[in-house]
Design a protein around this motif. Structure first.
Motif, mmCIF file in Angstrom:
data_model
loop_
_atom_site.group_PDB
_atom_site.id
_atom_site.type_symbol
_atom_site.label_atom_id
_atom_site.label_comp_id
_atom_site.label_asym_id
_atom_site.label_seq_id
_atom_site.Cartn_x
_atom_site.Cartn_y
_atom_site.Cartn_z
ATOM 1 N N ILE A 300 0.855 -1.191 0.000
ATOM 2 C CA ILE A 300 0.000 0.000 0.000
ATOM 3 C C ILE A 300 0.889 1.239 0.000
ATOM 4 N N ILE A 301 0.617 2.163 -0.929
ATOM 5 C CA ILE A 301 1.411 3.387 -1.068
ATOM 6 C C ILE A 301 0.606 4.540 -0.479
ATOM 7 N N PRO A 302 0.970 5.023 0.707
ATOM 8 C CA PRO A 302 0.203 6.135 1.304
ATOM 9 C C PRO A 302 0.196 7.386 0.445
ATOM 10 N N GLY A 306 -3.314 5.522 -0.758
ATOM 11 C CA GLY A 306 -3.493 4.188 -0.210
ATOM 12 C C GLY A 306 -3.745 3.105 -1.233
ATOM 13 N N THR A 307 -3.340 3.322 -2.471
ATOM 14 C CA THR A 307 -3.522 2.294 -3.496
ATOM 15 C C THR A 307 -2.677 1.074 -3.162
ATOM 16 N N VAL A 337 7.741 5.594 0.902
ATOM 17 C CA VAL A 337 7.333 4.739 2.019
ATOM 18 C C VAL A 337 6.143 3.889 1.587
ATOM 19 N N ALA A 338 6.138 2.623 2.028
ATOM 20 C CA ALA A 338 5.043 1.714 1.703
ATOM 21 C C ALA A 338 4.643 0.936 2.946
ATOM 22 N N ASP A 339 3.342 0.692 3.090
ATOM 23 C CA ASP A 339 2.815 -0.191 4.124
ATOM 24 C C ASP A 339 2.562 -1.553 3.482
ATOM 25 N N VAL A 340 3.072 -2.599 4.113
ATOM 26 C CA VAL A 340 2.932 -3.949 3.572
ATOM 27 C C VAL A 340 2.038 -4.756 4.499
#
Length: 345
Positions: A300-302, A306-307, A337-340
Protein backbone atom coordinates in the motif's frame (compact mmCIF):
# COMPACT_ATOMS: atom_id res chain seq x y z
CA UNK A 1 -61.03 -86.12 68.45
CA UNK A 2 -57.49 -86.56 68.94
CA UNK A 3 -57.05 -86.61 65.20
CA UNK A 4 -59.09 -83.37 64.84
CA UNK A 5 -57.07 -81.65 67.48
CA UNK A 6 -53.93 -82.76 65.74
CA UNK A 7 -55.23 -81.38 62.50
CA UNK A 8 -56.03 -78.08 64.13
CA UNK A 9 -52.70 -77.98 65.72
CA UNK A 10 -51.09 -78.67 62.39
CA UNK A 11 -53.14 -75.89 60.67
CA UNK A 12 -52.18 -73.42 63.37
CA UNK A 13 -48.57 -74.32 63.02
CA UNK A 14 -48.81 -73.87 59.29
CA UNK A 15 -50.41 -70.46 59.64
CA UNK A 16 -47.83 -69.53 62.21
CA UNK A 17 -45.08 -70.67 59.96
CA UNK A 18 -46.53 -68.79 56.98
CA UNK A 19 -46.97 -65.65 58.97
CA UNK A 20 -43.48 -66.01 60.39
CA UNK A 21 -42.07 -66.47 56.86
CA UNK A 22 -43.60 -63.23 55.60
CA UNK A 23 -42.21 -61.44 58.58
CA UNK A 24 -38.78 -62.75 57.86
CA UNK A 25 -38.99 -61.69 54.19
CA UNK A 26 -40.15 -58.24 55.20
CA UNK A 27 -37.29 -57.94 57.66
CA UNK A 28 -34.74 -58.95 55.03
CA UNK A 29 -36.06 -56.44 52.52
CA UNK A 30 -36.12 -53.68 55.10
CA UNK A 31 -32.58 -54.53 56.14
CA UNK A 32 -31.47 -54.40 52.51
CA UNK A 33 -32.87 -50.92 52.00
CA UNK A 34 -31.27 -49.69 55.20
CA UNK A 35 -27.90 -51.30 54.34
CA UNK A 36 -27.98 -49.97 50.79
CA UNK A 37 -28.73 -46.48 51.95
CA UNK A 38 -25.90 -46.62 54.45
CA UNK A 39 -23.50 -47.90 51.74
CA UNK A 40 -24.50 -45.21 49.33
CA UNK A 41 -24.09 -42.59 52.02
CA UNK A 42 -20.68 -43.83 53.13
CA UNK A 43 -19.31 -44.41 49.57
CA UNK A 44 -17.01 -41.63 48.18
CA UNK A 45 -18.10 -40.39 44.77
CA UNK A 46 -15.73 -41.11 41.87
CA UNK A 47 -14.54 -38.08 39.92
CA UNK A 48 -13.74 -38.24 36.18
CA UNK A 49 -10.04 -37.77 35.33
CA UNK A 50 -9.19 -34.22 34.13
CA UNK A 51 -7.07 -33.97 30.98
CA UNK A 52 -4.77 -30.90 30.75
CA UNK A 53 -5.04 -28.97 27.41
CA UNK A 54 -2.78 -26.28 25.92
CA UNK A 55 -4.19 -22.78 25.82
CA UNK A 56 -5.57 -21.86 22.38
CA UNK A 57 -3.43 -19.45 20.27
CA UNK A 58 -5.25 -17.02 18.06
CA UNK A 59 -3.23 -15.74 15.09
CA UNK A 60 -3.99 -12.35 13.64
CA UNK A 61 -5.51 -12.51 10.13
CA UNK A 62 -2.79 -10.19 8.77
CA UNK A 63 0.32 -8.26 9.78
CA UNK A 64 1.04 -4.73 8.58
CA UNK A 65 4.57 -3.30 8.52
CA UNK A 66 6.14 -0.20 7.04
CA UNK A 67 9.26 -0.06 4.87
CA UNK A 68 10.94 1.79 2.02
CA UNK A 69 10.67 1.01 -1.67
CA UNK A 70 13.79 0.23 -3.67
CA UNK A 71 14.51 -0.94 -7.21
CA UNK A 72 15.18 -4.62 -7.78
CA UNK A 73 17.79 -3.93 -10.50
CA UNK A 74 20.67 -1.57 -9.71
CA UNK A 75 23.72 -0.64 -11.83
CA UNK A 76 26.74 0.62 -9.88
CA UNK A 77 28.93 3.28 -11.52
CA UNK A 78 32.44 4.09 -10.33
CA UNK A 79 35.26 6.41 -11.39
CA UNK A 80 37.86 4.86 -13.69
CA UNK A 81 40.41 7.63 -13.21
CA UNK A 82 42.27 8.28 -9.98
CA UNK A 83 41.90 11.73 -8.52
CA UNK A 84 39.63 13.94 -6.50
CA UNK A 85 36.00 14.68 -7.30
CA UNK A 86 35.85 18.07 -9.04
CA UNK A 87 32.07 18.26 -9.46
CA UNK A 88 28.82 16.30 -9.53
CA UNK A 89 26.58 16.65 -12.55
CA UNK A 90 23.69 14.42 -11.33
CA UNK A 91 21.83 14.11 -8.03
CA UNK A 92 19.70 11.43 -6.40
CA UNK A 93 16.29 11.36 -8.08
CA UNK A 94 17.57 12.56 -11.47
CA UNK A 95 16.71 10.56 -14.58
CA UNK A 96 19.85 9.99 -16.67
CA UNK A 97 20.59 8.55 -20.10
CA UNK A 98 23.41 6.39 -21.37
CA UNK A 99 26.58 8.42 -21.91
CA UNK A 100 25.47 11.33 -19.73
CA UNK A 101 28.25 12.82 -17.58
CA UNK A 102 27.53 12.22 -13.91
CA UNK A 103 30.69 13.68 -12.35
CA UNK A 104 34.13 15.06 -13.15
CA UNK A 105 37.28 13.68 -11.53
CA UNK A 106 40.39 15.86 -11.19
CA UNK A 107 42.78 14.74 -13.93
CA UNK A 108 45.98 15.99 -12.35
CA UNK A 109 47.40 17.67 -15.47
CA UNK A 110 45.89 15.25 -17.99
CA UNK A 111 44.44 18.13 -19.99
CA UNK A 112 47.93 19.66 -20.29
CA UNK A 113 49.34 16.31 -21.35
CA UNK A 114 46.58 16.00 -23.93
CA UNK A 115 47.33 19.45 -25.30
CA UNK A 116 51.08 18.76 -25.49
CA UNK A 117 50.52 15.43 -27.20
CA UNK A 118 48.15 17.02 -29.70
CA UNK A 119 50.84 19.61 -30.52
CA UNK A 120 53.39 16.83 -31.05
CA UNK A 121 50.95 15.07 -33.34
CA UNK A 122 50.64 18.28 -35.34
CA UNK A 123 54.41 18.49 -35.66
CA UNK A 124 54.60 14.89 -36.78
CA UNK A 125 51.95 15.54 -39.40
CA UNK A 126 53.90 18.56 -40.67
CA UNK A 127 57.01 16.41 -40.79
CA UNK A 128 55.16 13.88 -42.92
CA UNK A 129 53.92 16.58 -45.25
CA UNK A 130 57.47 17.93 -45.69
CA UNK A 131 58.85 14.42 -46.18
CA UNK A 132 56.21 13.71 -48.80
CA UNK A 133 57.09 16.91 -50.62
CA UNK A 134 60.80 16.08 -50.47
CA UNK A 135 60.12 12.55 -51.69
CA UNK A 136 58.04 13.86 -54.57
CA UNK A 137 60.75 16.37 -55.50
CA UNK A 138 63.43 13.67 -55.27
CA UNK A 139 61.43 11.41 -57.54
CA UNK A 140 61.04 14.25 -60.04
CA UNK A 141 64.76 15.03 -59.88
CA UNK A 142 65.62 11.37 -60.29
CA UNK A 143 63.34 11.21 -63.30
CA UNK A 144 65.08 14.21 -64.89
CA UNK A 145 68.51 12.80 -64.05
CA UNK A 146 67.54 9.53 -65.63
CA UNK A 147 66.38 11.33 -68.77
CA UNK A 148 69.63 13.31 -68.89
CA UNK A 149 71.55 10.10 -68.44
CA UNK A 150 69.68 8.51 -71.31
CA UNK A 151 70.48 11.46 -73.57
CA UNK A 152 74.11 11.47 -72.45
CA UNK A 153 74.31 7.73 -73.08
CA UNK A 154 72.90 8.20 -76.58
CA UNK A 155 75.30 11.06 -77.30
CA UNK A 156 78.24 9.07 -75.92
CA UNK A 157 77.33 6.07 -78.04
CA UNK A 158 77.10 8.23 -81.13
CA UNK A 159 80.45 10.03 -80.67
CA UNK A 160 82.08 6.78 -79.56
CA UNK A 161 81.22 5.19 -82.90
CA UNK A 162 82.53 8.23 -84.77
CA UNK A 163 85.69 8.32 -82.68
CA UNK A 164 86.32 4.60 -83.14
CA UNK A 165 85.94 4.97 -86.91
CA UNK A 166 88.18 8.05 -87.09
CA UNK A 167 90.73 6.35 -84.88
CA UNK A 168 90.82 3.40 -87.26
CA UNK A 169 91.07 5.65 -90.32
CA UNK A 170 93.74 7.79 -88.70
CA UNK A 171 95.77 4.69 -87.89
CA UNK A 172 95.55 3.71 -91.53
CA UNK A 173 96.36 7.28 -92.63
CA UNK A 174 93.00 7.61 -94.31
CA UNK A 175 91.72 10.67 -92.42
CA UNK A 176 93.25 14.03 -91.54
CA UNK A 177 94.61 14.59 -88.04
CA UNK A 178 92.23 17.50 -87.46
CA UNK A 179 89.23 15.28 -88.17
CA UNK A 180 90.62 12.61 -85.84
CA UNK A 181 91.38 15.10 -83.08
CA UNK A 182 87.93 16.64 -83.41
CA UNK A 183 86.36 13.21 -83.05
CA UNK A 184 88.60 12.49 -80.09
CA UNK A 185 87.65 15.79 -78.42
CA UNK A 186 83.94 15.17 -78.91
CA UNK A 187 84.30 11.66 -77.46
CA UNK A 188 86.14 12.93 -74.37
CA UNK A 189 83.59 15.70 -73.89
CA UNK A 190 80.70 13.24 -74.20
CA UNK A 191 82.43 10.88 -71.76
CA UNK A 192 82.78 13.70 -69.23
CA UNK A 193 79.14 14.66 -69.68
CA UNK A 194 78.17 11.03 -69.20
CA UNK A 195 80.16 10.76 -66.01
CA UNK A 196 78.53 13.89 -64.63
CA UNK A 197 75.03 12.76 -65.58
CA UNK A 198 75.53 9.28 -64.17
CA UNK A 199 76.74 10.75 -60.90
CA UNK A 200 73.73 13.09 -60.81
CA UNK A 201 71.37 10.22 -61.51
CA UNK A 202 72.94 8.16 -58.73
CA UNK A 203 72.64 11.09 -56.35
CA UNK A 204 68.98 11.57 -57.32
CA UNK A 205 68.24 7.89 -56.69
CA UNK A 206 69.95 8.09 -53.32
CA UNK A 207 67.92 11.18 -52.52
CA UNK A 208 64.74 9.33 -53.33
CA UNK A 209 65.71 6.53 -50.93
CA UNK A 210 66.65 9.00 -48.21
CA UNK A 211 63.39 10.94 -48.48
CA UNK A 212 61.45 7.67 -48.52
CA UNK A 213 63.14 6.62 -45.30
CA UNK A 214 62.40 10.02 -43.81
CA UNK A 215 58.75 9.66 -44.83
CA UNK A 216 58.49 6.20 -43.27
CA UNK A 217 60.13 7.48 -40.10
CA UNK A 218 57.73 10.42 -39.94
CA UNK A 219 54.77 8.06 -40.37
CA UNK A 220 55.98 5.83 -37.53
CA UNK A 221 56.44 8.87 -35.31
CA UNK A 222 52.95 10.09 -36.18
CA UNK A 223 51.48 6.67 -35.39
CA UNK A 224 53.18 6.70 -32.01
CA UNK A 225 52.00 10.22 -31.27
CA UNK A 226 48.48 9.28 -32.30
CA UNK A 227 48.58 6.38 -29.84
CA UNK A 228 49.75 8.77 -27.14
CA UNK A 229 47.00 11.18 -28.09
CA UNK A 230 44.36 8.44 -27.86
CA UNK A 231 45.70 7.42 -24.46
CA UNK A 232 45.61 11.02 -23.29
CA UNK A 233 42.07 11.42 -24.59
CA UNK A 234 41.03 8.18 -22.88
CA UNK A 235 42.56 9.40 -19.63
CA UNK A 236 40.68 12.68 -19.88
CA UNK A 237 37.49 10.82 -20.84
CA UNK A 238 37.98 8.50 -17.86
CA UNK A 239 38.06 11.56 -15.66
CA UNK A 240 34.44 12.14 -16.68
CA UNK A 241 32.16 9.60 -14.99
CA UNK A 242 29.47 8.67 -17.52
CA UNK A 243 26.26 6.71 -17.06
CA UNK A 244 26.40 3.30 -18.79
CA UNK A 245 22.60 2.92 -18.82
CA UNK A 246 19.32 4.79 -18.90
CA UNK A 247 17.69 4.98 -15.49
CA UNK A 248 17.13 6.82 -12.23
CA UNK A 249 19.88 7.85 -9.80
CA UNK A 250 18.92 6.27 -6.48
CA UNK A 251 22.17 6.73 -4.54
CA UNK A 252 25.36 8.80 -4.67
CA UNK A 253 28.48 8.72 -2.54
CA UNK A 254 31.28 11.14 -1.79
CA UNK A 255 31.81 14.86 -1.64
CA UNK A 256 33.58 17.36 -3.88
CA UNK A 257 37.30 17.22 -3.11
CA UNK A 258 37.19 13.61 -1.88
CA UNK A 259 39.39 10.95 -3.52
CA UNK A 260 37.26 9.01 -5.97
CA UNK A 261 39.14 5.73 -5.44
CA UNK A 262 38.10 5.73 -1.78
CA UNK A 263 34.48 5.25 -2.87
CA UNK A 264 35.07 2.06 -4.85
CA UNK A 265 32.90 1.12 -7.77
CA UNK A 266 29.58 2.54 -6.61
CA UNK A 267 30.01 6.29 -6.76
CA UNK A 268 26.51 6.27 -8.24
CA UNK A 269 23.70 3.70 -8.15
CA UNK A 270 21.24 3.77 -11.02
CA UNK A 271 17.93 1.90 -11.08
CA UNK A 272 17.33 0.48 -14.55
CA UNK A 273 13.80 -0.99 -14.21
CA UNK A 274 11.34 1.14 -12.26
CA UNK A 275 8.50 -1.36 -12.66
CA UNK A 276 10.21 -4.21 -10.80
CA UNK A 277 10.31 -2.93 -7.20
CA UNK A 278 10.87 -4.20 -3.67
CA UNK A 279 9.97 -3.12 -0.13
CA UNK A 280 12.60 -3.60 2.58
CA UNK A 281 11.14 -4.58 5.98
CA UNK A 282 12.71 -5.21 9.38
CA UNK A 283 9.96 -6.84 11.46
CA UNK A 284 10.11 -7.53 15.17
CA UNK A 285 11.17 -11.08 16.16
CA UNK A 286 7.62 -12.12 17.11
CA UNK A 287 6.35 -10.92 13.71
CA UNK A 288 9.29 -12.43 11.86
CA UNK A 289 8.34 -15.91 13.07
CA UNK A 290 5.01 -15.61 11.29
CA UNK A 291 6.56 -14.92 7.87
CA UNK A 292 7.70 -17.33 5.15
CA UNK A 293 8.85 -17.23 1.53
CA UNK A 294 6.24 -16.56 -1.17
CA UNK A 295 3.80 -15.36 1.47
CA UNK A 296 1.11 -13.18 -0.18
CA UNK A 297 1.34 -9.49 0.54
CA UNK A 298 -0.42 -6.27 -0.32
CA UNK A 299 1.81 -3.22 -0.85
CA UNK A 300 0.00 0.00 0.00
CA UNK A 301 1.41 3.39 -1.07
CA UNK A 302 0.20 6.14 1.30
CA UNK A 303 1.39 8.88 -1.06
CA UNK A 304 -0.90 7.47 -3.78
CA UNK A 305 -4.09 7.63 -1.68
CA UNK A 306 -3.49 4.19 -0.21
CA UNK A 307 -3.52 2.29 -3.50
CA UNK A 308 -2.56 -1.36 -2.99
CA UNK A 309 -0.57 -3.66 -5.25
CA UNK A 310 -0.19 -7.44 -4.85
CA UNK A 311 3.23 -8.87 -3.99
CA UNK A 312 4.93 -11.68 -2.10
CA UNK A 313 7.82 -12.33 0.27
CA UNK A 314 10.90 -12.67 -1.93
CA UNK A 315 13.60 -13.34 0.66
CA UNK A 316 14.23 -13.48 4.40
CA UNK A 317 17.81 -12.75 5.44
CA UNK A 318 18.27 -12.45 9.17
CA UNK A 319 15.86 -9.76 10.26
CA UNK A 320 15.54 -8.23 6.81
CA UNK A 321 12.52 -9.24 4.75
CA UNK A 322 12.16 -8.31 1.07
CA UNK A 323 8.69 -8.09 -0.45
CA UNK A 324 8.64 -7.95 -4.26
CA UNK A 325 5.87 -6.37 -6.33
CA UNK A 326 5.26 -5.03 -9.83
CA UNK A 327 4.52 -1.35 -10.24
CA UNK A 328 2.02 -0.43 -12.98
CA UNK A 329 2.83 3.28 -12.84
CA UNK A 330 6.00 5.40 -12.93
CA UNK A 331 4.56 7.43 -10.07
CA UNK A 332 5.93 4.84 -7.65
CA UNK A 333 9.62 5.60 -7.21
CA UNK A 334 12.42 4.18 -5.07
CA UNK A 335 12.67 5.84 -1.68
CA UNK A 336 8.92 6.16 -1.15
CA UNK A 337 7.33 4.74 2.02
CA UNK A 338 5.04 1.71 1.70
CA UNK A 339 2.82 -0.19 4.12
CA UNK A 340 2.93 -3.95 3.57
CA UNK A 341 0.04 -6.09 4.71
CA UNK A 342 1.01 -9.77 4.98
CA UNK A 343 -1.80 -12.29 5.01
CA UNK A 344 -1.64 -15.15 7.50
CA UNK A 345 -2.42 -18.53 5.97
Amino acid sequence: MVLRLAALVNRGDTLTIVRGGWAIVAAVVLGGFIGGGFWLHSRKPRTAPVTASAPAVTLPPSITMTGKIRAAHITAVGAEAAGTIDSFEANVGDEVFQGQVLAHIGSGGMETALSDTAAEVGKAQNRIENAEKAYTAAQLEASRAHADAERARAALDRVTKVFDRQKLLFREGATPRLTYEKAEHEFESAQQDWDVVVKAERTARDRVQDTLKELDSAKRILAGKNDELESARAAVAAAAVESPVDGLVVARKGEVGQLAQELGGDLFQIATDLFDLEVVLEPAPEALRLLHLRQPALVIIPDLQGTGYPGEVKSIDGRQVIVAFQSPTPAIRPGMVADVRLKQE
